[in-house]
Design an enzyme around this catalytic site. Structure first.
Site, short mmCIF file in Angstrom:
data_model
loop_
_atom_site.label_atom_id
_atom_site.label_comp_id
_atom_site.label_asym_id
_atom_site.label_seq_id
_atom_site.Cartn_x
_atom_site.Cartn_y
_atom_site.Cartn_z
N GLU A 178 -23.45 56.07 -51.99
CA GLU A 178 -24.40 57.06 -51.50
C GLU A 178 -25.84 56.54 -51.58
OE1 GLU A 178 -25.84 61.70 -52.31
OE2 GLU A 178 -24.21 60.86 -53.50
N LYS A 220 -21.53 57.73 -48.07
CA LYS A 220 -22.10 59.09 -48.12
C LYS A 220 -23.60 58.99 -47.90
CE LYS A 220 -22.66 63.27 -50.88
NZ LYS A 220 -22.20 64.13 -51.97
#
Length: 342
Positions: A178, A220
């Site tokens: 992420e 992500k």
């Protein structure tokens, strides 16, 4: 090869039948802050009650294939004494775990952050796996501002994400990587595009250097948006187009899935943008494009619950509805009119 097959199977299970991921891994300070703004006591017991509410929502597995837990939560049990991870597994929802230890100030680089948590990670991953986790998450934080992000900040965070991802795959856990470019600030959409592209290219360079199998990761990322204090107002179509173009230029087709974070967008905005990406660009996308939302699924539920057991059913219905809308957006079938049928 066995590890690769295991990772691929987990990714397939997470996103089967148009599902996505519920992020319920808020750290204690973040959770307490959200409780405080809704008048909920900031106690261990209240956090446990809230996470039990989320995990036991009837029908959640229709839209949610996986849930990211916090260290505290993966060790907690429901009032009936069942581990929260087991409740999820019995509902067909795969438990995952946030493993980073938070974004700290990057020494020598004012207003920039580096995520910590690599020390002892190999041992922690083994323990989390024994507690039921099949995937993990690590979040890097990249801020746009005057003269930032610097290349040092982007490269340092990409390096940490790659080392984390390699350790996850070694342990047989799917790493969610992420690299979040924050919405905070008054920057333009073009500036967000440029920084996001730079961050993604740096990330995939590092993943390559650390021999991370791209077919066994989930990305992500943020969507490409103007800063929330910007005067620039972009249409849903403009956000979808900019996001798709940015990702086509920087994310290898070998990556099986992109699960967007909501990043401070309202639930409706997050659903509208995800829907437009899937509806208008399906033919051009080499990846599954899904969601890993926290606030964009949880917010209405938390506001309705207010820490009162008498509000439990109403709060769970809102969570179920919001998850359903997110899954509809993943399929490109979301419409604003669906908001009223909760």
């Amino acid at each position: 090869m066995m590890i690769t097959k295991l990772l691929k199977n987990t990714i397939e299970d997470l996103f089967a039948n148009g599902k996505g991921i519920l992020a319920m891994d808020e750290s204690t300070p973040t959770c307490d802050k959200r409780f405080s703004s809704n008048g909920i006591p900031q106690t261990l017991e209240m956090r446990r009650n809230y996470r039990e509410l989320l995990a036991t929502t009837p029908g959640l597995n229709e839209s949610i294939g996986g849930a990211i837990l916090y260290d505290e939560t993966i060790r907690q049990q429901t009032k009936d004494g069942e581990p929260i991870a087991s409740v999820l597994m019995n509902a067909g929802i795969i438990p995952g775990i946030k493993v980073d230890l938070g974004a700290k100030d990057l020494a020598g680089f004012p207003n920039e952050k580096i995520t910590e948590g690599l020390d002892g990670l190999r041992e922690r991953l083994a323990e989390y796996k024994s507690l039921g986790a099949r995937f993990a998450k690590w979040r890097a934080v990249i801020t746009i501002g005057d003269g930032i992000p610097t290349r040092t900040c982007i490269d340092a965070n990409a390096h940490a994400l790659a080392r984390y991802a390699a350790l996850c795959q070694e342990a047989g856990l799917v790493p969610i990587v992420e690299p979040e470019v924050l919405m905070d600030g008054n920057h333009s959409m073009q500036r967000c595009y440029d920084v996001t592209e730079h961050a993604l290219k740096a990330l995939f360079d590092q993943l390559y250097f650390f021999h991370v199998d791209l077919e066994g990761i989930i990305l992500k990322p943020n969507m490409v948006l103007a800063g929330k204090d910007s005067k620039e107002k972009n249409s849903i179509e403009e956000v979808a187009q900019a996001t798709v173009n940015c990702f086509l230029s920087s994310v290898p087709a070998a990556v099986p899935a992109i699960a967007f974070l909501s990043g401070g967008q309202s639930p409706q905005q997050a659903s509208q943008h995800l829907n437009a990406i899937n509806k208008d660009y399906k033919e051009r996308l080499p990846w599954i494009v899904a969601f890993s939302f926290a606030r964009a699924i949880q917010q209405p539920c938390l506001e309705a619950w207010k820490g009162q057991s008498s509000n439990l059913e109403a709060a769970q219905k809102l969570l179920y509805h919001r998850a359903k809308l997110s899954a509809a957006a993943r399929r490109g079938e979301y419409k604003l009119a669906m908001e009223d049928h909760g």
